[in-house]
Design a protein around this motif. Sequence first.
Motif, PDB file in Angstrom:
ATOM      1  N   CYS A   1      41.871  35.097  56.914  1.00 23.72           N
ATOM      2  CA  CYS A   1      42.176  36.484  56.570  1.00 23.72           C
ATOM      3  C   CYS A   1      41.101  37.059  55.666  1.00 23.72           C
ATOM      4  N   GLU A   2      40.765  38.319  55.915  1.00 26.29           N
ATOM      5  CA  GLU A   2      39.816  39.015  55.058  1.00 26.29           C
ATOM      6  C   GLU A   2      40.444  39.279  53.686  1.00 26.29           C
ATOM      7  N   ALA A   3      39.635  39.801  52.779  1.00 28.29           N
ATOM      8  CA  ALA A   3      40.102  40.145  51.442  1.00 28.29           C
ATOM      9  C   ALA A   3      41.282  41.103  51.535  1.00 28.29           C
ATOM     10  N   HIS A   4      42.291  40.842  50.705  1.00 32.95           N
ATOM     11  CA  HIS A   4      43.517  41.653  50.715  1.00 32.95           C
ATOM     12  C   HIS A   4      44.265  41.434  49.405  1.00 32.95           C
ATOM     13  N   ILE A   5      45.253  42.284  49.179  1.00 33.93           N
ATOM     14  CA  ILE A   5      46.157  42.140  48.039  1.00 33.93           C
ATOM     15  C   ILE A   5      47.552  41.989  48.624  1.00 33.93           C
ATOM     16  N   THR A   6      48.142  40.834  48.472  1.00 35.41           N
ATOM     17  CA  THR A   6      49.461  40.564  49.036  1.00 35.41           C
ATOM     18  C   THR A   6      50.527  41.381  48.313  1.00 35.41           C
ATOM     19  N   ILE A   7      51.389  42.027  49.096  1.00 35.68           N
ATOM     20  CA  ILE A   7      52.523  42.758  48.536  1.00 35.68           C
ATOM     21  C   ILE A   7      53.815  41.975  48.734  1.00 35.68           C
ATOM     22  N   THR A   8      54.002  41.378  49.902  1.00 37.02           N
ATOM     23  CA  THR A   8      55.250  40.665  50.184  1.00 37.02           C
ATOM     24  C   THR A   8      55.000  39.242  50.657  1.00 37.02           C
ATOM     25  N   GLN A   9      56.053  38.459  50.584  1.00 41.98           N
ATOM     26  CA  GLN A   9      56.080  37.161  51.236  1.00 41.98           C
ATOM     27  C   GLN A   9      56.130  37.417  52.757  1.00 41.98           C
TER      28      GLN A   9
END
Length: 181
Positions: A43-51
């Motif tokens: 996966c590319e760079a991201h900010i996780t919000i949920t499970q």
Amino acid sequence: MDRWEEWQIPYQFGSIVIWPPDDVRRTVNAQRTAYDPVSQSYCEAHITITQPLLRRLNDPEWENVFEIVRQQPSFEIRYGPLNSFLPYPCIWYAIEPQDILRRLNHVLHETGYFKLDPDDTREYIPHMTITEGLADPRVDERLFESLQAESEDGAFLCSEFVHIVPDERFRFHVHRAIPLG
């Protein structure tokens, strides 16, 4: 999907994340490629919000998610400085404003659509990961200090969340945009 490892199966229906703008992703992706090519390959760079989602959502369930997210106006995301979970081998950009992201994480999880294990009861810490220690180099204080010296803080406007889903090779792709209000 039978080629996936056991830990990957809970992610089959995807998750909701913030997908940073191309210029931010390009910079953080380069760091991820250099310091954790295994994680970057998923996966590319991201900010996780949920499970991860428990299952495929139906249209009314997605409308509920859209309604929750629509209630939040667009806002500025600030990333940096770098932080770590050492000795756990993870180096990441701190993310602000944490209060908005924690509230949305909590409200979305309250829908019952997401896989919440006892391990997921720990405090949600919004972050953008550079390395989880899945590949060389070794994640330690020396690498952390080196990355701090080469990394810059930044900001961007967050106007949507996205639902990302893995393909048959466990590579995540954007499946749908979920606009903020």
